[in-house]
Design a protein around this motif. Structure first.
Motif, mmCIF file in Angstrom:
data_model
loop_
_atom_site.group_PDB
_atom_site.id
_atom_site.type_symbol
_atom_site.label_atom_id
_atom_site.label_comp_id
_atom_site.label_asym_id
_atom_site.label_seq_id
_atom_site.Cartn_x
_atom_site.Cartn_y
_atom_site.Cartn_z
ATOM 1 N N ASN A 249 2.631 5.156 13.833
ATOM 2 C CA ASN A 249 1.425 5.880 13.404
ATOM 3 C C ASN A 249 1.683 6.931 12.324
ATOM 4 O O ASN A 249 0.881 7.841 12.135
ATOM 5 C CB ASN A 249 0.730 6.522 14.615
ATOM 6 C CG ASN A 249 1.535 7.661 15.228
ATOM 7 O OD1 ASN A 249 2.681 7.882 14.864
ATOM 8 N ND2 ASN A 249 0.929 8.367 16.160
ATOM 9 N N TYR A 250 2.784 6.827 11.606
ATOM 10 C CA TYR A 250 3.086 7.776 10.540
ATOM 11 C C TYR A 250 1.959 7.852 9.491
ATOM 12 O O TYR A 250 1.637 8.948 9.020
ATOM 13 C CB TYR A 250 4.413 7.402 9.885
ATOM 14 C CG TYR A 250 4.994 8.459 8.974
ATOM 15 C CD1 TYR A 250 5.136 9.776 9.395
ATOM 16 C CD2 TYR A 250 5.431 8.136 7.694
ATOM 17 C CE1 TYR A 250 5.691 10.739 8.570
ATOM 18 C CE2 TYR A 250 5.986 9.090 6.859
ATOM 19 C CZ TYR A 250 6.110 10.394 7.298
ATOM 20 O OH TYR A 250 6.653 11.346 6.471
ATOM 21 N N PRO A 251 1.319 6.716 9.099
ATOM 22 C CA PRO A 251 0.199 6.817 8.155
ATOM 23 C C PRO A 251 -0.935 7.705 8.665
ATOM 24 O O PRO A 251 -1.527 8.482 7.908
ATOM 25 C CB PRO A 251 -0.264 5.364 7.985
ATOM 26 C CG PRO A 251 0.954 4.563 8.282
ATOM 27 C CD PRO A 251 1.659 5.308 9.384
ATOM 28 N N PHE A 252 -1.242 7.605 9.947
ATOM 29 C CA PHE A 252 -2.286 8.448 10.537
ATOM 30 C C PHE A 252 -1.894 9.918 10.462
ATOM 31 O O PHE A 252 -2.710 10.789 10.119
ATOM 32 C CB PHE A 252 -2.513 8.039 11.995
ATOM 33 C CG PHE A 252 -3.330 9.019 12.790
ATOM 34 C CD1 PHE A 252 -4.696 9.120 12.603
ATOM 35 C CD2 PHE A 252 -2.721 9.855 13.718
ATOM 36 C CE1 PHE A 252 -5.444 10.032 13.329
ATOM 37 C CE2 PHE A 252 -3.472 10.768 14.444
ATOM 38 C CZ PHE A 252 -4.838 10.856 14.253
ATOM 39 N N VAL A 253 -0.630 10.203 10.759
ATOM 40 C CA VAL A 253 -0.141 11.587 10.691
ATOM 41 C C VAL A 253 -0.270 12.116 9.266
ATOM 42 O O VAL A 253 -0.687 13.262 9.044
ATOM 43 C CB VAL A 253 1.318 11.661 11.179
ATOM 44 C CG1 VAL A 253 1.909 13.041 10.927
ATOM 45 C CG2 VAL A 253 1.394 11.324 12.667
ATOM 46 N N ASN A 303 -0.005 -7.919 3.474
ATOM 47 C CA ASN A 303 0.314 -7.869 4.900
ATOM 48 C C ASN A 303 -0.909 -7.579 5.767
ATOM 49 O O ASN A 303 -0.781 -7.259 6.946
ATOM 50 C CB ASN A 303 1.387 -6.805 5.139
ATOM 51 C CG ASN A 303 2.670 -7.092 4.394
ATOM 52 O OD1 ASN A 303 3.354 -8.064 4.695
ATOM 53 N ND2 ASN A 303 2.992 -6.276 3.404
ATOM 54 N N GLY A 304 -2.094 -7.656 5.183
ATOM 55 C CA GLY A 304 -3.325 -7.490 5.948
ATOM 56 C C GLY A 304 -3.763 -6.069 6.158
ATOM 57 O O GLY A 304 -4.493 -5.778 7.103
ATOM 58 N N GLY A 305 -3.347 -5.150 5.274
ATOM 59 C CA GLY A 305 -3.723 -3.757 5.452
ATOM 60 C C GLY A 305 -4.305 -3.133 4.199
ATOM 61 O O GLY A 305 -4.506 -3.800 3.179
ATOM 62 N N VAL A 306 -4.599 -1.838 4.290
ATOM 63 C CA VAL A 306 -4.988 -1.017 3.146
ATOM 64 C C VAL A 306 -3.858 -0.002 2.923
ATOM 65 O O VAL A 306 -2.885 0.001 3.660
ATOM 66 C CB VAL A 306 -6.346 -0.321 3.388
ATOM 67 C CG1 VAL A 306 -7.483 -1.335 3.381
ATOM 68 C CG2 VAL A 306 -6.340 0.449 4.715
ATOM 69 N N TRP A 307 -3.995 0.857 1.912
ATOM 70 C CA TRP A 307 -2.861 1.709 1.556
ATOM 71 C C TRP A 307 -3.124 3.185 1.823
ATOM 72 O O TRP A 307 -4.196 3.707 1.501
ATOM 73 C CB TRP A 307 -2.527 1.530 0.078
ATOM 74 C CG TRP A 307 -1.838 0.225 -0.200
ATOM 75 C CD1 TRP A 307 -0.496 -0.013 -0.235
ATOM 76 C CD2 TRP A 307 -2.467 -1.026 -0.454
ATOM 77 N NE1 TRP A 307 -0.252 -1.342 -0.498
ATOM 78 C CE2 TRP A 307 -1.447 -1.990 -0.639
ATOM 79 C CE3 TRP A 307 -3.813 -1.444 -0.536
ATOM 80 C CZ2 TRP A 307 -1.709 -3.317 -0.903
ATOM 81 C CZ3 TRP A 307 -4.079 -2.769 -0.795
ATOM 82 C CH2 TRP A 307 -3.029 -3.698 -0.979
ATOM 83 N N VAL A 308 -2.136 3.831 2.413
ATOM 84 C CA VAL A 308 -2.136 5.276 2.595
ATOM 85 C C VAL A 308 -1.193 5.862 1.539
ATOM 86 O O VAL A 308 -0.021 5.472 1.465
ATOM 87 C CB VAL A 308 -1.673 5.661 4.011
ATOM 88 C CG1 VAL A 308 -1.515 7.173 4.139
ATOM 89 C CG2 VAL A 308 -2.657 5.151 5.057
ATOM 90 N N SER A 309 -1.709 6.783 0.723
ATOM 91 C CA SER A 309 -0.934 7.308 -0.402
ATOM 92 C C SER A 309 -0.886 8.833 -0.386
ATOM 93 O O SER A 309 -1.871 9.503 -0.081
ATOM 94 C CB SER A 309 -1.552 6.839 -1.721
ATOM 95 O OG SER A 309 -0.942 7.478 -2.825
ATOM 96 N N VAL A 310 0.284 9.367 -0.772
ATOM 97 C CA VAL A 310 0.450 10.823 -0.900
ATOM 98 C C VAL A 310 0.825 11.211 -2.337
ATOM 99 O O VAL A 310 1.284 12.324 -2.588
ATOM 100 C CB VAL A 310 1.526 11.356 0.076
ATOM 101 C CG1 VAL A 310 1.101 11.154 1.513
ATOM 102 C CG2 VAL A 310 2.889 10.709 -0.178
ATOM 103 N N ARG A 311 0.609 10.313 -3.315
ATOM 104 C CA ARG A 311 1.041 10.566 -4.690
ATOM 105 C C ARG A 311 0.370 11.800 -5.298
ATOM 106 O O ARG A 311 0.927 12.439 -6.196
ATOM 107 C CB ARG A 311 0.755 9.355 -5.580
ATOM 108 C CG ARG A 311 1.774 8.238 -5.437
ATOM 109 C CD ARG A 311 1.628 7.209 -6.534
ATOM 110 N NE ARG A 311 1.907 7.777 -7.858
ATOM 111 C CZ ARG A 311 1.842 7.088 -8.993
ATOM 112 N NH1 ARG A 311 1.501 5.808 -8.963
ATOM 113 N NH2 ARG A 311 2.112 7.666 -10.145
ATOM 114 N N HIS A 312 -0.819 12.146 -4.804
ATOM 115 C CA HIS A 312 -1.539 13.292 -5.371
ATOM 116 C C HIS A 312 -0.966 14.629 -4.878
ATOM 117 O O HIS A 312 -1.353 15.687 -5.382
ATOM 118 C CB HIS A 312 -3.017 13.212 -4.972
ATOM 119 C CG HIS A 312 -3.224 13.237 -3.481
ATOM 120 N ND1 HIS A 312 -2.957 12.156 -2.683
ATOM 121 C CD2 HIS A 312 -3.646 14.228 -2.643
ATOM 122 C CE1 HIS A 312 -3.224 12.463 -1.421
ATOM 123 N NE2 HIS A 312 -3.642 13.714 -1.375
#
Length: 569
Positions: A249-253, A303-312
């Motif tokens: 669950n790192y993306p959620f965090v 892989n059947g998902g969407v993307w979580v990004s921290v580039r900003h």
């Protein structure tokens, strides 16, 4: 057929997570002989040990009872009100009141036993600071230490309960198997506590350990207990790539703590359509539904998902955050398995995280079957349609304690009842026959089929025809169970374990699909494409039970008032 063992105890606890251990402690301290069945090792199996974890107690009690700098304006009544609001008003009010009232004493008890408090914070959905941070491994190990200080509590590790033995609507024991040596074991008990956690592993991607298959809920259902709110599950964003982190669950965090953004394949920050004000800080149910629709409508990734990004986020700020966050955990660093997050996003998908419904219980944790009790995540009623953050850890302490006392009280006046040799032989022969070589069905293939079906039909997005398909597939798989074929011997045979879990998976998916089909509206984590708004006529709890071999559903009036100001999907 090999011989099988027969054991006897006063109180049998099925499950060795937080709720099971807490229940065993209370039952023992009331004078009962106690036995715990654990799929794995005591203190390191189940979901309790994996929690990060916030433990909820009203802030007034935190100040006066625990000595933290809380807010005395808070109250147990406000804590209960927040819990009910989070559950969209479908909570069992009497259970919530007992939970809010007893949580402070149970948490103080845990701390007095040596649990280490890491921090004190506010969690989403709470009016006041109520989150006492205790790492999951420390939480579990504290309870395990208390079990070991009570050496008369018998712990059977590597033992899986298969079915509850019922006579005249009274639970009298269980059929079980020891996966370490392949031996069958019948356990007779004067009372039984189910504390087996949720059923998240009926889905292919989950944040939970892989032994949470809904065994206890399915066994209780087959024994005649009612299930409640089974259409409500919590999904949160977990990794779907790389394979080493699937479900993590790192993306959620990163979204709720570090301010990460969500994007679809077309580079759109799609939460702006669903919640323009909060976007990725929206509720977990909205994020799960929005992400699932993006995936189902073809805007997901390889892989059947969407993307979580921290580039900003500025690099030095992100590095400071991750250094702080990892320091609060157990030392495992997800970044070692991920690409450079300042350049690439994490492909993520909604992952099964928590089961809000479960076995219907009263305030003494009884199930309606004489001698059968339930505690922790497998029990329904406290959370309603959605769990308030931090309430899971408090719940296992409160309900575990209550169930232990109730089971000991029942056992004090009950008699031991044993099944006949003929009944035992007939039950275990079916399991042994899976190795005879005459079957043609592969249990691993059927398990994967059920998990795929669960994601497609009872995942975050649902509709009538798919829910009906789920029930048909469960019926088809159940008809194949007598024709299963396992290879090798019975010692630590994963294929055989999967085979024995198929009936439970079928029951859980079928119950959930039936309740979801019956609830012709969208509410909290239950989203229907064909009924995408809440419907006041469905402001009720749905119960499911097995009656004369058939699934029976009922609408039950809610003990709370309709809650105003609940966020609508």
């Amino acid at each position: 057929m090999k011989n099988y063992n027969h054991l006897i105890t006063d109180v049998l606890v099925i499950g060795s997570g937080g709720a099971g251990m807490r229940a065993a402690i209370s039952a023992h301290d009331d004078g009962a002989n106690v036995m715990i069945l654990s799929k794995g090792r005591l203190g390191v199996s189940g979901s309790t040990v994996t929690a990060c974890a916030d433990v909820s107690v009203d802030s007034n009690s935190i100040t006066k009872l625990l000595g933290f700098n809380g807010d005395i304006e808070d109250s147990k009544e406000q804590f209960a009100a927040d819990t009910i609001k989070s559950g969209w008003g479908l909570n069992h009010k009497e259970l919530v009141d007992v939970f809010a009232d007893q949580a402070p004493r149970r948490v103080k008890e845990l701390i007095d036993w040596g649990a280490k408090v890491e921090n004190f914070a506010i969690s989403p959905g709470h009016t006041y600071r109520r989150a006492i941070i205790i790492k999951g491994n420390n939480f579990a190990h504290t309870l395990a230490r208390q079990i070991r200080l009570r050496p008369t509590i018998q712990v059977l590790e590597g033992v899986i309960a298969l079915d509850i033995i019922v006579k005249d609507r009274c639970a009298t024991g269980v059929y079980a198997v020891n996966i370490m040596n392949g031996e069958f074991t019948t356990i007779s008990a004067k009372s039984i506590i189910i504390a087996t956690g949720g059923a998240m592993n009926v889905f292919p991607v989950t944040t939970a350990p892989n032994d949470l298959m809904g065994d206890g809920m399915a066994m209780a259902y087959r024994a005649g207990a009612k299930m409640v709110d089974m259409e409500f599950q919590t999904f949160l964003m977990g990794c779907c790539s790389p394979s080493s982190l699937i479900g993590n669950n790192y993306p959620f965090v990163l979204m709720c703590r570090a301010g990460a953004h969500l994007y679809n394949r077309e580079g759109e920050r799609f939460m702006e359509k669903w919640d323009p004000e909060r976007r990725e800080k929206s509720t977990r149910d909205k994020i799960a539904v929005a992400s699932t629709l993006e995936i189902l409508e073809g805007r997901g990734g390889r892989n059947g998902g969407v993307w979580v990004s921290v580039r900003h986020i500025p690099k030095n700020l992100f590095e400071y955050y991750t250094e702080w966050y990892e320091g609060k955990k157990t030392g495992f660093d997800e970044k070692d398995f991920l690409p450079d997050l300042m350049q690439d996003g994490i492909e993520s998908m909604p992952s099964a995280h928590f089961w809000n419904g479960g076995i219907k219980i009263d305030t003494d944790c009884s199930t309606g079957i004489e001698g059968l009790f339930a505690a922790g995540e497998c029990a329904g009623g406290i959370h309603g349609a959605n769990r308030l953050s931090g309430n899971a850890m408090s719940e296992i302490l409160v309900t575990g304690n209550i169930a232990g006392h109730s089971a000991a009280r029942t056992a004090a006046s009950a008699q031991v009842t044993t099944p006949s040799k003929e009944e035992e032989y007939a039950y275990y022969k079916k399991l042994e026959d899976m190795f005879c070589g005459n079957g043609s069905e592969d249990p691993v293939v059927l398990k994967k089929q059920l998990q795929k079906t669960a994601w497609e039909t009872i995942g975050p997005v649902r509709e009538q025809k798919e829910l009906e398909r789920a029930i048909r597939i469960c019926d088809e798989v159940e008809n194949k169970i007598p024709h299963l074929c396992c290879h090798g011997d019975r010692v630590y045979n994963k294929e055989w374990i999967d085979a024995m879990s198929l009936a439970n998976m079928c029951d859980i998916i079928r119950i959930t699909a039936a309740a979801a089909a019956h609830r012709k509206e969208s509410r909290s984590s239950h989203y229907r494409k064909d009924y995408n708004k809440p419907n006041d006529s469905m402001f009720c709890n749905i119960t499911v039970e097995k009656s004369n071999g058939q699934l029976k559903m009922s609408n039950c009036s809610v003990s709370t008032q309709k809650v105003q100001g609940v966020q609508q999907i």
